[in-house]
Motif scaffolding. Sequence first.
Motif, PDB file in Angstrom:
ATOM      1  N   GLY A   1       0.511   7.513   3.232  1.00  0.00           N
ATOM      2  CA  GLY A   1      -0.527   6.495   3.303  1.00  0.00           C
ATOM      3  C   GLY A   1      -0.075   5.335   4.159  1.00  0.00           C
ATOM      4  O   GLY A   1       1.018   5.362   4.741  1.00  0.00           O
ATOM      5  N   VAL A   2      -0.916   4.309   4.259  1.00  0.00           N
ATOM      6  CA  VAL A   2      -0.546   3.099   5.010  1.00  0.00           C
ATOM      7  C   VAL A   2       0.416   2.302   4.136  1.00  0.00           C
ATOM      8  O   VAL A   2       0.058   1.918   3.014  1.00  0.00           O
ATOM      9  N   PRO A   3       1.650   2.026   4.621  1.00  0.00           N
ATOM     10  CA  PRO A   3       2.607   1.298   3.786  1.00  0.00           C
ATOM     11  C   PRO A   3       2.150  -0.134   3.523  1.00  0.00           C
ATOM     12  O   PRO A   3       1.500  -0.756   4.360  1.00  0.00           O
TER      13      PRO A   3
ATOM     14  N   PHE B   1       6.658  -4.326  -2.558  1.00  0.00           N
ATOM     15  CA  PHE B   1       5.822  -3.120  -2.653  1.00  0.00           C
ATOM     16  C   PHE B   1       6.127  -2.119  -1.541  1.00  0.00           C
ATOM     17  O   PHE B   1       5.297  -1.292  -1.211  1.00  0.00           O
ATOM     18  N   LYS B   2       7.331  -2.214  -0.969  1.00  0.00           N
ATOM     19  CA  LYS B   2       7.633  -1.403   0.223  1.00  0.00           C
ATOM     20  C   LYS B   2       7.632   0.112  -0.060  1.00  0.00           C
ATOM     21  O   LYS B   2       7.525   0.911   0.861  1.00  0.00           O
ATOM     22  N   ASP B   3       7.761   0.493  -1.351  1.00  0.00           N
ATOM     23  CA  ASP B   3       7.737   1.927  -1.688  1.00  0.00           C
ATOM     24  C   ASP B   3       6.332   2.415  -2.030  1.00  0.00           C
ATOM     25  O   ASP B   3       6.155   3.543  -2.473  1.00  0.00           O
ATOM     26  N   LYS B   4       5.339   1.555  -1.853  1.00  0.00           N
ATOM     27  CA  LYS B   4       3.961   1.941  -2.183  1.00  0.00           C
ATOM     28  C   LYS B   4       3.105   2.010  -0.910  1.00  0.00           C
ATOM     29  O   LYS B   4       3.498   1.489   0.130  1.00  0.00           O
ATOM     30  N   VAL B   5       1.943   2.628  -1.058  1.00  0.00           N
ATOM     31  CA  VAL B   5       0.974   2.691   0.051  1.00  0.00           C
ATOM     32  C   VAL B   5      -0.368   2.156  -0.462  1.00  0.00           C
ATOM     33  O   VAL B   5      -0.566   2.007  -1.672  1.00  0.00           O
TER      34      VAL B   5
ATOM     35  N   PHE C   1      -9.201   2.005  -0.248  1.00  0.00           N
ATOM     36  CA  PHE C   1      -9.087   0.709   0.440  1.00  0.00           C
ATOM     37  C   PHE C   1      -8.941   0.972   1.930  1.00  0.00           C
ATOM     38  O   PHE C   1      -9.622   0.374   2.756  1.00  0.00           O
ATOM     39  N   ASP C   2      -8.075   1.932   2.269  1.00  0.00           N
ATOM     40  CA  ASP C   2      -7.786   2.110   3.707  1.00  0.00           C
ATOM     41  C   ASP C   2      -8.803   2.974   4.449  1.00  0.00           C
ATOM     42  O   ASP C   2      -9.072   2.747   5.622  1.00  0.00           O
TER      43      ASP C   2
END
Length: 505
Positions: free
Chosen positions: A261-263, A269-273, A278-279
């Motif tokens: 996904g978009v990081p 929150f760097k380990d999430k997308v 939303f995107d």
Amino acid sequence: MADHNPPTAGAATKVPVDGKRNILITSALPYVNNVPHLGNIIGCVLSADVFARYCRMRGYNCIYVCGTDEYGTATETKAMEENCSPKEICDKYHAIHKEVYEWFNISFDEFGRTSSSKQTEICHAIFKKLLENNWLSENTMQQLFCDKCQRFLADRFVEGNCPTPGCNYDSARGDQCEKCGKLLNPTELLHPRCKVCQNTPHIRDTDHLFLELPLLKDKLEDYINSMSVAGGWSHNAIQATHAWLREGLKPRCITRDLKWGVPVPLEKFKDKVFYVWFDALIGYVSITSCYTTEWEKWWKDPENVELYQFMGKDNVPFHTVMFPSTLLGTGENWTLMKTISVTEYMNYEAGKFSKSKGVGVFGNDAKHTNIPVEVWRYYLLVNRPEVSDTLFTWTDLQAKLNSELLGNLRNFINRVLSFIAKEPGSGYGSIIPDAQGAESHSSTKALGEKVGSYVELYIEAMEQVKLKQGLKMAMSISSEGNAYLQESQFWKLYKGDRASCSVIM
């Protein structure tokens, strides 16, 4: 169904023009992990394509953008099933979608994808504005965590027993039980297991970011109340939107514990997308930016650009609540949707289309029937589920082909062209004759008046995006033509009143 000024490869990109009607058209981005079926095609891309062709024929300055929606859990799950990377899955299915739409003659100005670098860039810009304007909050959620895989499990990565009394289906997914249909949260499953390693996951806290929809409510309602009337939203779109508002807006989670996904551009929150809902909507903007570097002239000029969006009914709240809230929250002057055209479901024979159960006609199946694409386009449009669900049946396809396309339209065209093509003495030797004295020919004048009124009704229907009605008006012109030919008995006039026959031809 021929196009007017179709987009061609390498053609100069269009931007809004002062003094012209500038129309930006999108259709819901098809999800990339499957082959589109006929219901998907009429609900989104074909409907938008017909409206785009109409706009071009009217001389409006219009672009039509679409593309595959590629991020999220479903892609990761599919990649796991097919033992490859999410990127490989997206490449494979993007090509399949593109091929199906090309066969259906869908006249996109740009058919892109949401896994582009432009998508990341524009998502980050919008997110940072929402953050600056304090429309985002942080909250702790409980989620299942697999110690063996060392990851939080998104809903589709968990299976277990359905908690619904009387069901207890042992392969219920974390988002829904396929047996009883109940929507679920992964933490509700009994005896949950990780879909990857079959280990038992446990509940753990995880922090996520939320879009504060309740705080944006006033801005959103002002937009909905003004645009749903002025833009002529379809009735089902208005109903679905007001149902969401009546339930009360809640903060909406916009992040996920996934890799594909978009990081999220924040250290914590760097380990999430970003959550795909939303995107994916921002994909309309990023795909336009792949079409033209001057994309902001389309997306940030609401005074000069009208945005028309096409989709099936299950996508409505994301386009009338989530997407406008996201754009309004940036405080920038975005082009918000003016008109939304929503279809109900098209079902197949006795049930719903289902790829997994092999039920229905899918895009690649249609191609292999050897039935011409124009027949498919016509049947889907005449059967478009504009106000209620419709049914695809093979017998109905055959009946409409024989009575309407062959019995009406082909009959009209064929009688005229074959008569003109006949050798002199029994026809016109393939030369269209002059129509001297047409203005005083009473039946021709009457036909002209009838056709004129049908054209006005056609334009009125198409401007209101009532495509089925527009097609009906167009076919009525052909019916009038057949009646005119039959009443005139042109084949007799050829011998006795050549001038009248020439007018009719």
